[in-house]
Design a protein around this motif. Structure first.
Motif, mmCIF file in Angstrom:
data_model
loop_
_atom_site.group_PDB
_atom_site.id
_atom_site.type_symbol
_atom_site.label_atom_id
_atom_site.label_comp_id
_atom_site.label_asym_id
_atom_site.label_seq_id
_atom_site.Cartn_x
_atom_site.Cartn_y
_atom_site.Cartn_z
ATOM 1 N N TYR B 14 -4.472 10.238 -19.942
ATOM 2 C CA TYR B 14 -4.525 11.500 -20.310
ATOM 3 C C TYR B 14 -4.205 12.416 -19.009
ATOM 4 C CZ TYR B 14 -7.627 10.427 -24.373
ATOM 5 O OH TYR B 14 -8.063 9.545 -25.213
ATOM 6 N N ASN B 17 -5.112 10.777 -15.590
ATOM 7 C CA ASN B 17 -6.311 10.104 -15.906
ATOM 8 C C ASN B 17 -6.176 8.739 -16.771
ATOM 9 O OD1 ASN B 17 -9.153 8.994 -16.226
ATOM 10 N ND2 ASN B 17 -9.643 10.841 -17.455
ATOM 11 N N ALA B 19 -7.051 6.059 -19.132
ATOM 12 C CA ALA B 19 -8.195 5.712 -20.016
ATOM 13 C C ALA B 19 -8.170 4.372 -20.582
ATOM 14 C CB ALA B 19 -8.152 6.681 -20.898
ATOM 15 N N PRO B 38 -20.069 0.829 -22.973
ATOM 16 C CA PRO B 38 -20.826 2.063 -22.860
ATOM 17 C C PRO B 38 -19.941 3.157 -23.096
ATOM 18 C CG PRO B 38 -19.992 0.918 -20.656
ATOM 19 C CD PRO B 38 -19.703 0.098 -21.702
ATOM 20 N N SER B 39 -20.368 4.435 -23.238
ATOM 21 C CA SER B 39 -19.729 5.604 -23.741
ATOM 22 C C SER B 39 -18.830 6.048 -22.609
ATOM 23 C CB SER B 39 -20.721 6.686 -24.029
ATOM 24 O OG SER B 39 -20.576 8.044 -23.495
ATOM 25 N N GLY B 40 -17.521 6.498 -22.905
ATOM 26 C CA GLY B 40 -16.334 6.786 -22.079
ATOM 27 C C GLY B 40 -15.492 5.736 -21.604
ATOM 28 N N CYS B 41 -15.788 4.447 -22.149
ATOM 29 C CA CYS B 41 -14.864 3.385 -21.526
ATOM 30 C C CYS B 41 -13.710 3.158 -22.443
ATOM 31 C CB CYS B 41 -15.730 2.291 -21.805
ATOM 32 S SG CYS B 41 -16.068 1.743 -23.552
ATOM 33 N N GLY B 42 -13.229 4.056 -23.141
ATOM 34 C CA GLY B 42 -11.998 3.966 -23.796
ATOM 35 C C GLY B 42 -11.933 3.516 -25.429
ATOM 36 N N LYS B 43 -13.428 3.390 -25.864
ATOM 37 C CA LYS B 43 -13.222 2.705 -27.566
ATOM 38 C C LYS B 43 -12.372 3.699 -28.319
ATOM 39 C CE LYS B 43 -17.673 2.518 -27.456
ATOM 40 N NZ LYS B 43 -18.106 3.378 -26.247
ATOM 41 N N SER B 44 -12.714 4.822 -28.407
ATOM 42 C CA SER B 44 -12.217 5.562 -29.397
ATOM 43 C C SER B 44 -10.743 5.852 -29.030
ATOM 44 C CB SER B 44 -12.824 7.124 -29.264
ATOM 45 O OG SER B 44 -14.209 7.120 -29.634
ATOM 46 N N THR B 45 -10.374 6.009 -27.734
ATOM 47 C CA THR B 45 -8.957 6.205 -27.318
ATOM 48 C C THR B 45 -8.056 5.025 -27.841
ATOM 49 O OG1 THR B 45 -9.657 7.265 -25.215
ATOM 50 C CG2 THR B 45 -7.618 6.353 -25.391
ATOM 51 N N ILE B 57 -2.954 14.961 -29.266
ATOM 52 C CA ILE B 57 -3.385 15.478 -27.936
ATOM 53 C C ILE B 57 -2.377 15.682 -26.981
ATOM 54 C CG2 ILE B 57 -4.836 15.158 -25.926
ATOM 55 C CD1 ILE B 57 -6.468 13.236 -27.913
HETATM 56 N N1 LIG Z 1 -8.612 14.545 -25.449
HETATM 57 C C1 LIG Z 1 -8.899 13.977 -24.176
HETATM 58 N N2 LIG Z 1 -8.400 14.506 -23.216
HETATM 59 C C2 LIG Z 1 -8.437 14.092 -21.820
HETATM 60 N N3 LIG Z 1 -9.518 12.951 -21.610
HETATM 61 C C3 LIG Z 1 -10.002 12.181 -22.601
HETATM 62 C C4 LIG Z 1 -9.721 12.892 -23.879
HETATM 63 N N4 LIG Z 1 -10.537 11.968 -24.780
HETATM 64 C C5 LIG Z 1 -11.169 11.116 -23.952
HETATM 65 N N5 LIG Z 1 -10.870 11.169 -22.728
HETATM 66 C C6 LIG Z 1 -11.184 10.617 -21.675
HETATM 67 O O1 LIG Z 1 -10.777 9.307 -21.757
HETATM 68 C C7 LIG Z 1 -12.066 8.359 -21.473
HETATM 69 C C8 LIG Z 1 -12.381 7.243 -22.681
HETATM 70 O O2 LIG Z 1 -12.766 8.010 -23.460
HETATM 71 P P1 LIG Z 1 -13.284 7.609 -25.039
HETATM 72 O O3 LIG Z 1 -12.134 6.743 -25.635
HETATM 73 O O4 LIG Z 1 -13.561 8.932 -26.078
HETATM 74 O O5 LIG Z 1 -14.555 6.738 -25.029
HETATM 75 P P2 LIG Z 1 -15.501 6.118 -25.850
HETATM 76 O O6 LIG Z 1 -14.971 6.442 -27.307
HETATM 77 O O7 LIG Z 1 -15.634 4.579 -25.444
HETATM 78 O O8 LIG Z 1 -16.918 6.825 -25.528
HETATM 79 C C9 LIG Z 1 -13.232 8.936 -20.882
HETATM 80 O O9 LIG Z 1 -13.164 9.030 -19.518
HETATM 81 C C10 LIG Z 1 -12.825 10.531 -21.417
HETATM 82 O O10 LIG Z 1 -13.288 11.473 -20.632
#
Ligand SMILES: Nc1ncnc2c1ncn2[C@@H]1O[C@H](COP(=O)(O)OP(=O)(O)O)[C@@H](O)[C@H]1O
Ligand SMILES: [Mg+2]
Lengths: 306, 251
Positions: B14, B17, B19, B38-45, B57
């Motif tokens: 991103y 950064n 991810a 844990p939350s923020g580890c990139g699962k959704s990404t 995005i």
């Molecule tokens: N749209 C975005 N723009 C910038 N950074 C993002 C965005 N979405 C997620 N991130 C960053 O990417 C990392 C992984 O996020 P995410 O995949 O949502 O984690 P999870 O689903 O595991 O909680 C996080 O550090 C988050 O801050």
């Protein structure tokens, strides 16, 4: 011991002052609200009371449906205001037909398509356009648009409904555009994501998800633009020609409610049928504008879930 | 078909950064693969890479190889729309459109050109049945999708995703906003769906991964730490960090 006492009394003094200013503010707000209600009511009442006197001398049907507007101070005077009502309706419709597609298009472009840099340039410009005095639009219409219309249509004069509708469209475009833009922007991202995730294209997402979700805001925007078009006087007077006749074409000089009122009101004595007839035109505009605004309130207050 | 979904050295940024870091991962056809961490580890990404939702995005840069059924997702001539149609997604918070239940389901098929009322009726019923919602809503198809309860709304969203006949279903913490009974219903539903679909789910809830999935991948700071059959991962984790996470020592 002494010190504690004085702190306590300071505290209670402060508390009392806060209470007091709270109360004063509350009463002040209530008072303002009441004053506003009284002002609104008085305006409506005064316009209506004077306007209604028309019908002591003129039949209601003649006033609304006759096209003979020959005001005067002898027996032959007729007060057929139909031309002005028809003129205002036509002008408003024409304005909306021109401005709604363009301004909603601009709104969609700004909210959904334009890159951020462009958005950030265009939005403030539109906001500024809303604030430009209408006489300026009238000037532009008079000096640029009217001659241009005359040239295109090959007529001697360019004044008329078309010129007025074009000027009004330009005036309401920023209003409709910006309010629609805001309401499109306010559509939650999750609806767009749902559509994209199913394989919708950007265009499909905009037309079938975003615009329907923003429709209340867009309708409000259009109605607000409409009230502006209905009530606009100065810019219209400058380009419509001001002949009290029904327009047979879009480029024939004519009159609408606002332009006719402002052209004639200076010349008539207060206690005359002519004056009353003009007042009733104003009253009609006022009532329609108020109804439209109430309508906007109702749309905006209805909850999202039906 | 153990590598029906195949990721090779996937990195995602991103902006500046990072991810996702060198993600390597396989998911088998007709299995449920769960992402935990844990939350923020990139699962959704990562999940969003699988149907290219990250394209929406700005400033996202992706490198590496992702393929589904042997077809590269980020190829030069990939048709993103048909890809997304083929790989459905259900989101964390239920997001039915502000339309009737019927129109919510018919929405996708209509966009892809289905006009016949009879066929739409059939798709609506089939999708709602597949999402085990039909019996609850069959008499109120005209009512707004938003009038349903949260759990029903989420099943409506599942039905909506199924309406365009995908092969893969991605679920991002689809039960996170639901009560335990709705959660249980959706877990049962997911079990049934795996007969016909390949499912990848992100879950915040380790027990859920243990109950539902066939394979579990543990993420930490954008890396896949461990990826194994669910039983193995929970009973005999290889990596110390996995063990710490599943025994609740952090996260
Ligand atoms: N749209 C975005 N723009 C910038 N950074 C993002 C965005 N979405 C997620 N991130 C960053 O990417 C990392 C992984 O996020 P995410 O995949 O949502 O984690 P999870 O689903 O595991 O909680 C996080 O550090 C988050 O801050
Ligand atoms: Mg997440």
């Amino acid at each position: 011991m002494q010190q504690t006492n004085s702190t306590a009394s300071k505290m209670s003094g402060r508390h009392w002052r806060l209470m007091f200013s709270d109360q004063v503010f509350k009463w002040f707000c209530l008072f303002s609200a009441i004053v506003l209600c009284v002002v609104l009511f008085s305006i409506v009442f005064f316009m209506g009371k004077t306007g209604v006197l028309t019908f002591e001398f003129v039949k209601v049907t003649e006033y609304f449906f006759s096209l003979n507007w020959n005001p005067g101070f002898d027996e032959t005077a007729t007060y057929g205001a139909g031309i002005f009502f028809i003129g205002t309706i036509l002008l408003t419709l024409l304005t909306l037909i021109i401005s709604v597609p363009i301004s909603v298009g601009i709104a969609v472009f700004l909210a959904e398509i334009a890159p951020t840099r462009l958005k950030e340039t265009v939005r403030p410009i539109l906001d500024l356009l809303v604030g430009i005095p209408s006489v300026i639009y009238g000037f532009l219409g008079l000096t640029i648009l009217v001659p241009f219309v005359a040239k295109v249509f090959g007529t001697q004069l360019g004044d008329g409904l078309l010129a007025a509708a074009l000027v009004l469209s330009l005036m309401v475009l920023p209003t409709i555009g910006r309010i629609s833009d805001d309401s499109i922007e306010a559509v939650p991202q999750k609806y767009r994501e749902a559509a994209y995730a199913m394989g919708c294209t950007k265009l499909q997402t905009i037309f079938f998800v975003v615009l329907p979700a923003a429709r209340r805001g867009i309708v409000s925007a259009i109605i607000l633009g409409m009230t502006r078009a209905l009530g606009e006087t100065m810019a219209v007077v400058m380009v419509i020609g001001n002949v009290p006749q029904l327009a047979e074409s879009l480029v024939q000089p004519t009159s609408v409610l606002t332009s006719n009122i402002v052209m004639q009101i200076m010349a008539v004595p207060f206690e005359s049928t002519w004056n009353y007839a003009l007042f009733f035109m104003g009253f009609s505009l006022l009532v329609v504008a108020l109804l439209l605004i109430v309508f906007v309130r109702i749309i905006n207050n209805r909850s999202e879930v039906q | 078909m153990n590598d029906y979904i195949n990721l090779h050295d996937v990195n995602l940024f991103y902006g500046t950064n990072q991810a996702l870091k060198d993600v390597k991962l396989q998911a088998a056809k007709h299995e449920i693969t769960a992402f935990i961490g844990p939350s923020g580890c990139g699962k959704s990404t990562l999940l969003r890479c699988l149907n290219r939702m990250n394209d929406l995005i700005p400033n996202v840069k992706i490198t590496g190889e992702i393929s589904v059924a042997g077809e590269s997702l980020y190829g030069a001539n990939t048709d993103v729309e048909s890809l997304r149609k083929n790989i459905g997604m259900v989101f964390q918070a239920p997001n039915p459109f502000m339309m009737s239940i019927y129109d919510n389901i018919a929405f996708g098929p209509r966009r892809f050109g289905v006009k016949s009322k009879a066929i739409l009726d059939e798709i609506v019923e089939k999708s709602l049945r597949a999402a085990v919602l039909w019996d609850e809503v069959k008499d109120q198809l005209k009512k707004s999708g938003l009038s349903l309860s949260g759990g029903q709304q989420q099943r409506l969203c599942i039905a909506r995703a199924l309406s365009v006949e995908p092969d893969v279903l991605l679920m991002d913490e689809a039960t996170a906003s639901l009560d335990p009974i709705s959660t249980m219903k959706i877990e049962e539903l997911v079990q049934q769906l795996k007969k016909d679909y390949t499912i990848v789910m992100v879950t915040h809830n380790m027990q859920q991964a243990a109950r539902v999935s066939d394979k579990t991948c543990f993420f930490l700071n954008g890396e896949v730490i461990e990826s194994a059959p669910t039983k193995t991962l929970f009973n005999n984790p290889e990596d110390k960090r996995t063990e710490d996470y599943i025994t609740g020592r952090f996260g």
